[in-house]
Design a protein around this motif. Structure first.
Motif, short mmCIF file in Angstrom:
data_model
loop_
_atom_site.label_atom_id
_atom_site.label_comp_id
_atom_site.label_asym_id
_atom_site.label_seq_id
_atom_site.Cartn_x
_atom_site.Cartn_y
_atom_site.Cartn_z
N GLY A 243 -30.74 -19.32 -6.13
CA GLY A 243 -31.60 -19.79 -5.07
C GLY A 243 -32.06 -21.21 -5.30
N ASP A 244 -33.17 -21.53 -4.68
CA ASP A 244 -33.68 -22.89 -4.67
C ASP A 244 -34.41 -23.20 -5.98
N HIS A 245 -33.62 -23.50 -7.03
CA HIS A 245 -34.21 -23.70 -8.36
C HIS A 245 -33.41 -24.75 -9.11
N PRO A 246 -33.91 -25.99 -9.22
CA PRO A 246 -33.12 -27.07 -9.82
C PRO A 246 -33.11 -27.08 -11.35
N LYS A 247 -33.88 -26.19 -12.00
CA LYS A 247 -33.98 -26.22 -13.45
C LYS A 247 -32.61 -26.05 -14.09
N GLY A 248 -32.28 -26.92 -15.05
CA GLY A 248 -31.01 -26.84 -15.76
C GLY A 248 -29.87 -27.55 -15.07
N ARG A 249 -30.11 -28.04 -13.87
CA ARG A 249 -29.04 -28.71 -13.13
C ARG A 249 -28.60 -30.01 -13.79
N TYR A 250 -29.49 -30.64 -14.54
CA TYR A 250 -29.14 -31.91 -15.17
C TYR A 250 -28.01 -31.72 -16.17
N TRP A 251 -28.13 -30.69 -16.99
CA TRP A 251 -27.09 -30.44 -18.00
C TRP A 251 -25.81 -29.96 -17.35
N LEU A 252 -25.93 -29.21 -16.27
CA LEU A 252 -24.74 -28.77 -15.54
C LEU A 252 -24.02 -29.97 -14.95
N LYS B 93 -38.70 -26.89 4.78
CA LYS B 93 -39.12 -26.07 5.92
C LYS B 93 -38.75 -24.62 5.64
N VAL B 94 -39.73 -23.77 5.62
CA VAL B 94 -39.52 -22.37 5.25
C VAL B 94 -38.51 -21.70 6.16
N GLU B 95 -38.54 -22.03 7.44
CA GLU B 95 -37.68 -21.33 8.40
C GLU B 95 -36.20 -21.72 8.27
N SER C 142 -34.82 -23.31 5.06
CA SER C 142 -34.37 -23.57 3.69
C SER C 142 -33.39 -22.52 3.18
N HIS C 143 -33.73 -21.23 3.33
CA HIS C 143 -32.87 -20.18 2.76
C HIS C 143 -31.53 -20.11 3.47
N LYS C 144 -31.56 -20.16 4.80
CA LYS C 144 -30.30 -20.10 5.55
C LYS C 144 -29.42 -21.30 5.25
N PHE C 145 -30.05 -22.47 5.17
CA PHE C 145 -29.30 -23.69 4.87
C PHE C 145 -28.62 -23.61 3.52
N LEU C 146 -29.38 -23.19 2.48
CA LEU C 146 -28.83 -23.11 1.13
C LEU C 146 -27.70 -22.09 1.05
N THR C 147 -27.91 -20.91 1.64
CA THR C 147 -26.91 -19.84 1.54
C THR C 147 -25.63 -20.20 2.29
N ALA C 148 -25.79 -20.66 3.54
CA ALA C 148 -24.60 -20.94 4.36
C ALA C 148 -23.78 -22.09 3.78
N CYS C 149 -24.43 -23.19 3.40
CA CYS C 149 -23.71 -24.33 2.88
C CYS C 149 -23.10 -24.03 1.51
N SER C 150 -23.80 -23.27 0.68
CA SER C 150 -23.27 -22.91 -0.64
C SER C 150 -22.04 -22.03 -0.51
N ALA C 151 -22.06 -21.11 0.45
CA ALA C 151 -20.88 -20.26 0.68
C ALA C 151 -19.69 -21.11 1.12
N LEU C 152 -19.95 -22.07 2.00
CA LEU C 152 -18.87 -22.96 2.46
C LEU C 152 -18.34 -23.80 1.31
N ILE C 153 -19.23 -24.29 0.45
CA ILE C 153 -18.82 -25.06 -0.72
C ILE C 153 -17.92 -24.23 -1.62
N SER C 154 -18.32 -22.99 -1.90
CA SER C 154 -17.52 -22.12 -2.77
C SER C 154 -16.15 -21.83 -2.17
N LEU C 155 -16.11 -21.60 -0.86
CA LEU C 155 -14.84 -21.31 -0.21
C LEU C 155 -13.88 -22.50 -0.31
N MET C 156 -14.42 -23.72 -0.13
CA MET C 156 -13.57 -24.90 -0.27
C MET C 156 -13.09 -25.05 -1.70
N GLY C 157 -13.97 -24.74 -2.67
CA GLY C 157 -13.55 -24.80 -4.07
C GLY C 157 -12.43 -23.82 -4.37
#
Length: 365
Positions: free
Chosen positions: A267-276, A336-338, A340-355
């Motif tokens: 989910g929406d959690h940037p911790k550890g992203r620097y090392w990644l 924006k609460v309304e 954020s979750h949909k944006f992260l999930t939908a775009c992340s799924a699209l990113i994974s599919l392209m990968g």
């Protein structure tokens, strides 16, 4: 009005994402021609990626989807003839022929090198014309770097050819070295073009940045990615350490899949992203270095430090410009609460599919 603004933001982000998925994972092909003008002869080396040549000179004779060393050796005469037919030199407007068939060699990075030697006529040689007819049959957008050196190994001309500009004229009466600034600008532009059209690298970075909400977390991620790929780009560019493209390209695709899946799980959690960003950025740097290898830039004779520095600076410039455009949209949606979750999930799924698509394309396909 607010609903309209939110819809417009979502639409803009989706357009950026779709634009990323509609292109190839890398910019159009690159190749190079290195020319040494000596007192009585002209030595040339033409370098192409094997996949650019294989469409016109098939190498996999047994159709087992692998090209063996024996098949590469057997393909050398056909490759030499193909390049000889497409590579034209003229002195004072009259074509000259190579003194012997082209000598073909291969390196460990899936590149083919074809060396030709031409004899300069005894008559007053004033002008040398180079025409690369091969560009007319390669995919549109293929670029070919031309580097011309005099007998003192000084660069006198450095330019980029394409289908619409496939020739260069060399004044044999004036073989003065050109300025370092010209080389710097040339590779700076190439670096910007590579990152802006390097959709896999941008999609990876976009996936990393999707979990950020503000300026400093994004800066830390971009900085770690920049430091990492600069290290490996320098190592590979200076021929100190390399990884084969057969490993690097699928691994880059795998990093895209990983980041997208992690976004969905964590989910929406940037911790550890620097090392990644730093760890995976090391591999992406070897991908950037592949451009310099395709241009046969890897020798001190060609002044590797200036191209390496300016190419890397171009990558960073393009990266900053893209981030400056995309990040405000990401933050607006993430905050924006309304949406954020949909944006992260939908775009992340699209990113994974392209990968996944790029991984399959670079392995089993």
């Amino acid at each position: 009005m607010n609903n309209y603004f939110n819809a417009l933001q979502v639409w803009l982000v989706l357009v950026l994402m779709l634009q990323s998925t509609c292109g190839f994972a890398h910019p159009p092909g690159l190749s190079s021609i290195n020319i040494d003008i000596l007192p009585q002869q002209v030595d040339t080396r033409v370098t192409f990626a094997l996949q650019d040549i294989e469409a016109f000179s098939p190498m996999d004779s047994d159709l087992d989807a692998e090209v063996s060393d024996a098949e590469l050796d057997a393909a050398k005469p056909a490759i030499a003839k193909l390049l000889a037919d497409q590579f034209k030199l003229a002195v004072n407007g009259k074509l000259i022929e190579p003194v012997a068939p082209g000598q073909v060699s291969f390196d460990g990075q899936n590149n083919a090198h074809v060396d030709f030697r031409f004899k300069l006529p005894d008559a007053d040689a004033r002008q040398l014309n180079l025409e690369s007819q091969f560009l007319r049959i390669l995919p549109e957008g293929h670029q070919q770097q031309v580097m011309v050196k005099n007998a003192d190994q000084q660069i006198i001309i450095e330019t980029m050819l394409n289908r619409d500009h496939a020739s260069v004229v060399i004044d044999l009466q004036n073989l003065q070295a050109h300025s370092t600034l010209s080389t710097f600008v040339s590779f700076l532009k190439l670096g910007v073009e590579h990152i802006v059209t390097g959709y896999d690298h941008l999609l990876f970075l976009f996936g990393l940045l999707m979990v950020t909400h503000s300026f400093w977390p994004a800066v830390k991620i971009i900085t770690c990615f920049t430091i990492a790929h600069s290290i490996t780009l320098a190592l590979a560019g200076l021929n100190l350490f390399e990884l084969p493209s057969s490993f690097v390209e699928p691994f880059i695709a795998a990093t895209i899949v990983y980041v997208g899946v992690e976004n969905i799980i964590r989910g929406d959690h940037p911790k550890g992203r620097y090392w990644l960003a730093f760890g995976f950025g090391l591999v992406h740097g070897f991908g950037f270095a592949g451009v310099l290898r395709e241009l046969d830039i890897g020798s001190g004779d060609y002044g590797i430090l200036v191209p390496l520095l300016s190419f890397n600076l171009g990558i960073e410039t393009g990266q900053i410009v893209v981030a400056a455009i995309v990040l405000p949209l990401i933050w607006a949606l993430n905050n924006k609460v309304e949406t954020s979750h949909k944006f992260l999930t939908a775009c992340s799924a699209l990113i994974s599919l392209m990968g996944v698509y790029w991984f399959l394309e670079r392995t089993v396909l």
